[in-house]
Design a protein around this motif. Sequence first.
Motif, PDB file in Angstrom:
ATOM      1  N   TYR A  40     -44.661 -28.056 -13.676  1.00  0.00           N
ATOM      2  CA  TYR A  40     -43.400 -27.526 -14.186  1.00  0.00           C
ATOM      3  C   TYR A  40     -43.583 -26.221 -14.971  1.00  0.00           C
ATOM      4  O   TYR A  40     -42.627 -25.644 -15.459  1.00  0.00           O
ATOM      5  CB  TYR A  40     -42.695 -28.555 -15.100  1.00  0.00           C
ATOM      6  CG  TYR A  40     -42.314 -29.843 -14.407  1.00  0.00           C
ATOM      7  CD1 TYR A  40     -42.084 -29.895 -13.021  1.00  0.00           C
ATOM      8  CD2 TYR A  40     -42.160 -31.022 -15.124  1.00  0.00           C
ATOM      9  CE1 TYR A  40     -41.737 -31.079 -12.380  1.00  0.00           C
ATOM     10  CE2 TYR A  40     -41.809 -32.217 -14.500  1.00  0.00           C
ATOM     11  CZ  TYR A  40     -41.606 -32.243 -13.125  1.00  0.00           C
ATOM     12  OH  TYR A  40     -41.257 -33.420 -12.502  1.00  0.00           O
ATOM     13  N   GLY A  41     -44.835 -25.786 -15.130  1.00  0.00           N
ATOM     14  CA  GLY A  41     -45.086 -24.547 -15.869  1.00  0.00           C
ATOM     15  C   GLY A  41     -44.699 -24.636 -17.340  1.00  0.00           C
ATOM     16  O   GLY A  41     -44.230 -23.666 -17.936  1.00  0.00           O
ATOM     17  N   ILE A  42     -44.873 -25.812 -17.939  1.00  0.00           N
ATOM     18  CA  ILE A  42     -44.506 -25.980 -19.354  1.00  0.00           C
ATOM     19  C   ILE A  42     -45.527 -25.251 -20.232  1.00  0.00           C
ATOM     20  O   ILE A  42     -46.737 -25.390 -20.031  1.00  0.00           O
ATOM     21  CB  ILE A  42     -44.451 -27.477 -19.728  1.00  0.00           C
ATOM     22  CG1 ILE A  42     -43.411 -28.186 -18.843  1.00  0.00           C
ATOM     23  CG2 ILE A  42     -44.123 -27.656 -21.212  1.00  0.00           C
ATOM     24  CD1 ILE A  42     -43.366 -29.691 -19.022  1.00  0.00           C
ATOM     25  N   THR A  43     -45.035 -24.465 -21.187  1.00  0.00           N
ATOM     26  CA  THR A  43     -45.907 -23.712 -22.097  1.00  0.00           C
ATOM     27  C   THR A  43     -45.621 -24.142 -23.541  1.00  0.00           C
ATOM     28  O   THR A  43     -44.710 -24.929 -23.786  1.00  0.00           O
ATOM     29  CB  THR A  43     -45.644 -22.200 -21.966  1.00  0.00           C
ATOM     30  OG1 THR A  43     -44.237 -21.981 -22.158  1.00  0.00           O
ATOM     31  CG2 THR A  43     -46.065 -21.676 -20.601  1.00  0.00           C
ATOM     32  N   ALA A  44     -46.415 -23.587 -24.461  1.00  0.00           N
ATOM     33  CA  ALA A  44     -46.227 -23.939 -25.877  1.00  0.00           C
ATOM     34  C   ALA A  44     -44.839 -23.498 -26.327  1.00  0.00           C
ATOM     35  O   ALA A  44     -44.455 -22.344 -26.097  1.00  0.00           O
ATOM     36  CB  ALA A  44     -47.305 -23.269 -26.716  1.00  0.00           C
ATOM     37  N   PRO A  45     -44.080 -24.396 -26.955  1.00  0.00           N
ATOM     38  CA  PRO A  45     -42.678 -24.086 -27.294  1.00  0.00           C
ATOM     39  C   PRO A  45     -42.528 -22.858 -28.198  1.00  0.00           C
ATOM     40  O   PRO A  45     -41.595 -22.089 -28.024  1.00  0.00           O
ATOM     41  CB  PRO A  45     -42.195 -25.340 -28.029  1.00  0.00           C
ATOM     42  CG  PRO A  45     -43.151 -26.415 -27.675  1.00  0.00           C
ATOM     43  CD  PRO A  45     -44.441 -25.776 -27.325  1.00  0.00           C
ATOM     44  N   ASP A  46     -43.466 -22.669 -29.120  1.00  0.00           N
ATOM     45  CA  ASP A  46     -43.276 -21.589 -30.092  1.00  0.00           C
ATOM     46  C   ASP A  46     -43.739 -20.236 -29.563  1.00  0.00           C
ATOM     47  O   ASP A  46     -43.169 -19.212 -29.886  1.00  0.00           O
ATOM     48  CB  ASP A  46     -44.038 -21.908 -31.387  1.00  0.00           C
ATOM     49  CG  ASP A  46     -43.633 -23.265 -31.936  1.00  0.00           C
ATOM     50  OD1 ASP A  46     -42.423 -23.573 -31.888  1.00  0.00           O
ATOM     51  OD2 ASP A  46     -44.514 -24.017 -32.399  1.00  0.00           O
TER      52      ASP A  46
END
Lengths: 650, 650
Positions: free
Chosen positions: B180-186
């Motif tokens: 899903y290409g999830i990255t660090a939220p900040d």
Amino acid sequence: MRFTSSPTQPFRLRRLLIHSLHLCSMAQPAAEAGRDAFRQAVANTLERRLFYTPSFKIYGGVTGLYDYGPPGSAIMANVIAFWRQHFVLEENMLEIICPSVTPKPVLEASGHVDKFTDLMVKDEKTGTCYRADHLLKDYCNEKLEKDLAMPSEKAAELKHVLAVLDDLSSDQIGAKIKEYGITAPDTKNPLSDPYPFNLMFQTSIGPSGLIPGFFRPETAQGIFVNFKDLYYYNGNKLPFAAAQIGQAFRNEISPRQGLLRVREFTLAEIEHFVDPQNKSHPKFSEVATLEILMFPRKEQVSGQSAKIFQLGEAVSNGIVDNETLGYFIGRVYLFLTLIGIDQHRLRFRQHLENEMAHYAQDCWDAEIESSYGWVECVGIADRSAYDLRAHSEKSGTLLVAQEKYLKPKEVEKLVITPVKKELGLAFKGNQKMVAEALEAMNENAAMEMKADLESKGEVEFQICTLGRSVTIKKNMVSISKEKKKEHQRVFTPSVIEPSFGIGRIIYCLFEHSFYTRPSKTGDEHLNVFRFPPLVAPIKCTVFPLVQNEEYEQVAKSISRSLTASGISHKIDTTGTSIGKRYARTDELGVPFAITVDSSSSVTVRERDSKDQIRVSVDKVASVVKEVSDGQKMWADILQIYPVHSSGSAE
Amino acid sequence: MRFTSSPTQPFRLRRLLIHSLHLCSMAQPAAEAGRDAFRQAVANTLERRLFYTPSFKIYGGVTGLYDYGPPGSAIMANVIAFWRQHFVLEENMLEIICPSVTPKPVLEASGHVDKFTDLMVKDEKTGTCYRADHLLKDYCNEKLEKDLAMPSEKAAELKHVLAVLDDLSSDQIGAKIKEYGITAPDTKNPLSDPYPFNLMFQTSIGPSGLIPGFFRPETAQGIFVNFKDLYYYNGNKLPFAAAQIGQAFRNEISPRQGLLRVREFTLAEIEHFVDPQNKSHPKFSEVATLEILMFPRKEQVSGQSAKIFQLGEAVSNGIVDNETLGYFIGRVYLFLTLIGIDQHRLRFRQHLENEMAHYAQDCWDAEIESSYGWVECVGIADRSAYDLRAHSEKSGTLLVAQEKYLKPKEVEKLVITPVKKELGLAFKGNQKMVAEALEAMNENAAMEMKADLESKGEVEFQICTLGRSVTIKKNMVSISKEKKKEHQRVFTPSVIEPSFGIGRIIYCLFEHSFYTRPSKTGDEHLNVFRFPPLVAPIKCTVFPLVQNEEYEQVAKSISRSLTASGISHKIDTTGTSIGKRYARTDELGVPFAITVDSSSSVTVRERDSKDQIRVSVDKVASVVKEVSDGQKMWADILQIYPVHSSGSAE
């Protein structure tokens, strides 16, 4: 349970003070052998009946950690419940609960990160650690006891070392260990120099490993950091007290003395915030007539004994610094004696000047005499404004109180104005430090300087930051008093802190409550704990006299009434003999036994007097409740229900 | 509050289950915005009135740590006191207190050292840590909510991920994060692969740094390691229950949801030890007629809703595994509803097969509906013999119970005798493993093999330690049943464990108790907490109607009587208007207000109905006591003291 400073150790940890009996002024209650035997008898009973046991026993245990089994745990709950009633409810204190996990800055501000240490030495070969002062103390005690050929000067020296042990620096202790050739007790290997070991359990908070934290060594800091909110909650009014009951943790180097020195323990702490200009207490008169065994500084220093003082006189004579401190001494005395501490083995000892922190106004410890000597169980300290100021500075949040004046007040204010030009000419680069030192003078020093400058034209003035004194001339500073209108006074409250080591109190209670008496046949000694009903772990037992269905039903219905009234009890329908049942429950300190011997009324037996009375089945639960809650005494009950038969008949 | 295993994660940590409302079967009480606004209104009131606040606020705070201020702390004490009355006293449980500091071997035996973990991912550049499942869950929820153009298959996939999230392995979660290409939220930086992070706070015990320890993640282990002593204390009889109330610690990766997920919390745990052959309960009939909202496994799997069951029927129909488990479900239901949890927002949800540990017999969670969804607050698990066996093995101390037979019993015993010679010839070096596997067969497997060998002469036999099956022939093993006389049965007791997260219960109680009502003038909404008197932090207030000396003296004398009866109260002689006083104390949930408006009798006002009654000055403390202790209800009081005026007149 705090640490304070002394001149030689500016921030010395206040350790458990157990005064060896040869140093204490009370009469020795028994020879040492007798004390050890007594302690062993109590400990055996306590462990066998699961009052407390070493923790994690099946894994070999860990020193300094104990479990409270069912009766111990019930006493703990009862003592805490009564503490809440006696202090929190009676004084409308603001009780709070804070976590044990504490981030580092809080404990840096309080001084624990830097100074909450004990001196440790290591076996240089095996790495085993020892408390440096313990080794030195053990050496001196053993020598004094066993080396009968020792010259009297040598003996005097060792006695002196014992007397000043708590004031010795790291270097001094290290030097004595070398001088006396003290080695590791187990291996006789040489020892390292002493070095400080921080007693807090360290951990890290969160997953990154970047937030260092500790498990709190006391509950007090949680109250101080909440001062602002609590003051607001109290309607911005002083005085008020906040309280906290909870676990605290100290990673002791080598715990010994059972429940008296443990690595995890229950503290109950009160922080009473008060205007430093007014430490009177509206309820002081309620405790003023108490007669209490006290051991003021003067009596200690001059080698006298502890004496009975009337509390009101101790305050009015200035022996106790102020009414609020005196009020808490009285309330602590009442608390301890009501839960069963023997008033004749309880004394309030004032801290010597060198025991107290530099900021402390006055400190008194409630010490209870046990087989280990006099044990500090409650510390009652006037800590002035120290703690709130420390957290104000570190956090940048002002922790202060205001007194708003009804009418603006005209006040004289000291005004010190350094004359920069003259200071610059005279002191060049040091100008700023001199100016700051002048501005920091208190009123007395400033007015003295003003007078000296006017009479002599110049004065010598010590500048701490420069490490030397300078000559101040009349043209360098103007000092005057000016009148100003003020609408309020802003100040840091003083805090008076009664701090209770609940586990130590309970241990002393065990010793004070224990006695033995001969069995009916006279061939054995039976153990009894004379716990007052208020704290007794189990308030009563219910036995049918003989095993039959009718009596068993009556017993069960009494048990249901007791449960509904919140009275802890044991019901035993096994048919064991009456004598055995009494012996078993006396050893648990159960104050009342209900024997069902008819279906309409029952026999109630009191543990210590062995008095027996007859009470109707439907009233017995409420009789036991009244006397367990402390609403009535056994003597009151006897007025209503006369003695039916007494111990001798048992 | 334990962890259990599932097929995909053999020892998965049981996490706080908050069922998103779209997954839960109850009607949605309000739209999400309404829920958030409600939660915010409650939280604002709670923080403003110091029910709880973030800890160490003046130092910037630490996530996941909260202080209970005076009213929160009083509710905590009241809930714990009632828990003790309702469980410990009613069932004669053995309450104990163990330390939080725990040496490593104890938590190795329990499985916490290896398996008490959450999956974590790190921002590859900044090192910031996140819960892997949280990121995946947040991604799915956000996509589903905002990406309206998403194809329906994609939406179905994301919903499936949410549904099975708790069962995904580390690799599966890592793969989804990549996919899903999830990255660090900040920072939007790439993330590391997920890896397990142990949630225990680690420390080291003693000065050497050589004894690793942890702060306990639950109180239960302290009870298990004491089983032997407790069994002895209970006269070597089963069943009995032990209980412990105390702090537990979990170093959460990224705590959110306020009091529902914190790093330090109060647990109250019961371990009820019972003969696995007899899990009936003598008092089950007392709860059998309760009608309770239950959500059995079958209803969950088939997409049905939770339903009302009569507890007796749920047990007799086999929905609940046994009477003892059913008894505790009933007692937990009574406890929660008596302290003020809304029975319509309380359900008992059975664990699905894949949620339960392999050793668990049956598990039910008391879930309370809050603005966060359904929150697991009490876990009630039949954990079979798992915990005692684990500690028996690791410690080498047998933790078992005996049943002594009145007469010796003749029993048939399975005897398996491998024929070493034949096994040696057939399996050479593997001989020993085959022999051990044969000996370890249970009765069913052995009798099946015996039958097969007799009919077919050989069977295939799976040897786990070899990782393959072998062929066993008739001459390789003898299997028979032999009769023996036995004098006692030795067995490991089963344990049924109700485990209460007290902080979570209290948070849900806050939400269930909160409501607003218009002020007298109708221009503002006033907050009220409808706490039952039993748990209300302050039971009553005492106000003189007008400021005069006579009324003030009456108020003070009522206050003294209340204190003597142990009733927490507030006395307010400031002369604030009645309306304001009521508004202030309603917001603290104070159930009764005593207004002194004469010197002989006073007005008592009930918070929710605003009913007012008149009671004489000398009776008022005992009236408030009766209704605060739960001995009487307000309705009972109204029978004796009729309503004088009601809310409309206020």
